[in-house]
Scaffold this motif. Structure first.
Motif, PDB file in Angstrom:
ATOM      1  N   ARG A 114       0.892  -1.162   0.000  1.00 56.94           N
ATOM      2  CA  ARG A 114       0.000   0.000   0.000  1.00 56.94           C
ATOM      3  C   ARG A 114       0.926   1.207   0.000  1.00 56.94           C
ATOM      4  NH1 ARG A 114      -2.835   3.864  -0.673  1.00 56.94           N
ATOM      5  NH2 ARG A 114      -4.878   4.276   0.243  1.00 56.94           N
TER       6      ARG A 114
ATOM      7  N   THR B  50       3.450  11.118  -6.454  1.00 61.03           N
ATOM      8  CA  THR B  50       2.461  10.108  -6.815  1.00 61.03           C
ATOM      9  C   THR B  50       1.917   9.461  -5.552  1.00 61.03           C
ATOM     10  OG1 THR B  50       4.000   8.230  -6.949  1.00 61.03           O
ATOM     11  CG2 THR B  50       3.730   9.580  -8.930  1.00 61.03           C
ATOM     12  N   GLY B  51       0.764   8.806  -5.711  1.00 61.10           N
ATOM     13  CA  GLY B  51       0.198   8.040  -4.618  1.00 61.10           C
ATOM     14  C   GLY B  51      -0.967   8.751  -3.964  1.00 61.10           C
TER      15      GLY B  51
ATOM     16  N   ASN C 132      -1.291   4.417  -3.858  1.00 62.32           N
ATOM     17  CA  ASN C 132      -1.652   3.381  -4.821  1.00 62.32           C
ATOM     18  C   ASN C 132      -1.319   2.008  -4.237  1.00 62.32           C
ATOM     19  OD1 ASN C 132       1.148   2.629  -5.425  1.00 62.32           O
ATOM     20  ND2 ASN C 132       1.267   4.569  -6.534  1.00 62.32           N
TER      21      ASN C 132
ATOM     22  N   THR D  57       1.050  -1.216  -5.084  1.00 63.33           N
ATOM     23  CA  THR D  57       2.212  -1.551  -5.900  1.00 63.33           C
ATOM     24  C   THR D  57       2.615  -3.002  -5.706  1.00 63.33           C
ATOM     25  OG1 THR D  57       3.076   0.714  -5.857  1.00 63.33           O
ATOM     26  CG2 THR D  57       4.649  -1.033  -6.361  1.00 63.33           C
TER      27      THR D  57
ATOM     28  N   ALA E 265       2.535  -0.237 -10.342  1.00 67.32           N
ATOM     29  CA  ALA E 265       1.580   0.459  -9.488  1.00 67.32           C
ATOM     30  C   ALA E 265       0.185   0.383 -10.084  1.00 67.32           C
ATOM     31  CB  ALA E 265       2.001   1.912  -9.306  1.00 67.32           C
TER      32      ALA E 265
ATOM     33  N   ASP F  42      -3.826   1.556  -9.899  1.00 68.50           N
ATOM     34  CA  ASP F  42      -4.588   2.728  -9.464  1.00 68.50           C
ATOM     35  C   ASP F  42      -3.646   3.905  -9.179  1.00 68.50           C
ATOM     36  OD1 ASP F  42      -6.920   4.122  -8.879  1.00 68.50           O
ATOM     37  OD2 ASP F  42      -6.880   3.587  -6.762  1.00 68.50           O
ATOM     38  N   GLN F  43      -2.703   4.098 -10.086  1.00 64.92           N
ATOM     39  CA  GLN F  43      -1.729   5.180  -9.937  1.00 64.92           C
ATOM     40  C   GLN F  43      -2.413   6.536 -10.052  1.00 64.92           C
ATOM     41  OE1 GLN F  43       1.026   6.266  -8.670  1.00 64.92           O
ATOM     42  NE2 GLN F  43       2.551   5.381 -10.063  1.00 64.92           N
ATOM     43  N   ARG F  44      -1.951   7.505  -9.264  1.00 66.47           N
ATOM     44  CA  ARG F  44      -2.490   8.864  -9.319  1.00 66.47           C
ATOM     45  C   ARG F  44      -1.407   9.857  -8.946  1.00 66.47           C
ATOM     46  NH1 ARG F  44      -7.046   8.022  -4.950  1.00 66.47           N
ATOM     47  NH2 ARG F  44      -7.042   6.000  -6.012  1.00 66.47           N
TER      48      ARG F  44
ATOM     49  N   ASN G 235       0.988   5.206 -17.116  1.00 64.29           N
ATOM     50  CA  ASN G 235       1.512   4.399 -16.023  1.00 64.29           C
ATOM     51  C   ASN G 235       2.190   3.160 -16.594  1.00 64.29           C
ATOM     52  OD1 ASN G 235       1.871   3.646 -13.282  1.00 64.29           O
ATOM     53  ND2 ASN G 235       0.162   2.220 -13.468  1.00 64.29           N
TER      54      ASN G 235
END
Length: 229
Positions: free
Chosen positions: A66, A84-85, A87, A89, A118, A120-122, A149
């Motif tokens: 997480r 980032t995050g 997410n 991984t 990763a 659901d990368q954001r 991504n």
């Protein structure tokens, strides 16, 4: 390096019947310029491998992190905070292990590579806007970026101490230093300016941007001896 890691995985899988041990571990990652991250308990299986001889082995495993946040590098500006995050991984190592065995104790020196991806990368727009604002010397920034991504790869090295509690299982303490990257090309724009001044919008493309997967990993685990040693 990618071929080397892939060969390790294939070799370990082909010789699964000779696995020296299987470990259920809790792994924790402290990234460079990022945020402390933890495993999805109990989804961290490490120490799956095969002994080449008494002193050398191959190992792999899998951990689902997480990930609270990682930094992005190779931008025209720098940030000391995660960009980032959060997410999820997936982390998969492949290692050559040099084993020093004693009675009820084993000390391992490890080196190899790893794969990560990763889900659901954001982007962390709060930290990203602050980094852009500092670079542009603006008081207010509002940005929006689309990104690709991609999976990442890296190198790692570390040590592990295993103490046998019984003839069937033992406990382990492991530390690894990870150095990895994944490409995350970004395209978009940012708007802002100085308070009381004129705002402007800038189109931006950061095609060389990379997620920085560099830091220390600590693992505490239980190893179950399943095959010959």
């Amino acid at each position: 390096m990618k071929r080397f890691v892939l060969l390790l995985f294939i070799f370990a899988g082909t010789h699964a019947a000779l696995a020296q041990n299987v470990g259920l571990a809790f792994s924790y990652f402290i990234p460079r310029n990022g945020e402390f991250s933890t495993p999805i308990s109990p989804f961290s299986i490490r120490g799956i491998g095969v002994d080449i001889n008494r002193f050398i082995a191959l190992e792999t495993g899998v951990t689902l992190y997480r990930m609270s946040g990682l930094n992005v590098i190779d931008l025209p500006f720098e940030s000391k905070s995660a960009l980032t995050g959060p997410n999820f991984t997936l982390f998969v190592p492949g290692e050559i292990v040099f084993q020093i065995k004693g009675k009820g104790v084993q000390f391992d020196i490890k080196a190899g590579g790893f794969f990560f991806y990763a889900f659901d990368q954001r982007l962390n727009y709060g930290n990203l806007d602050r980094a852009i604002g500092k670079d542009q010397k603006w008081d207010v920034v509002n940005s929006h970026f689309a990104f690709e991504n991609k999976p990442g790869f890296g190198y790692q090295g570390g040590v592990e101490l295993t103490v046998d509690v019984t003839s069937q299982w033992g406990i382990s303490l492991e530390t690894n230093y990870l150095m990895g990257q994944s490409k995350i090309p970004m395209t978009g724009s940012y708007s802002g300016g100085i308070l009381g001044g004129t705002n402007s919008t800038v189109q931006a493309e950061y095609k060389d941007a990379k997620v920085d997967f560099t830091g220390l990993e600590f693992s505490i685990g239980i190893l179950f001896k399943t095959g010959r040693r």
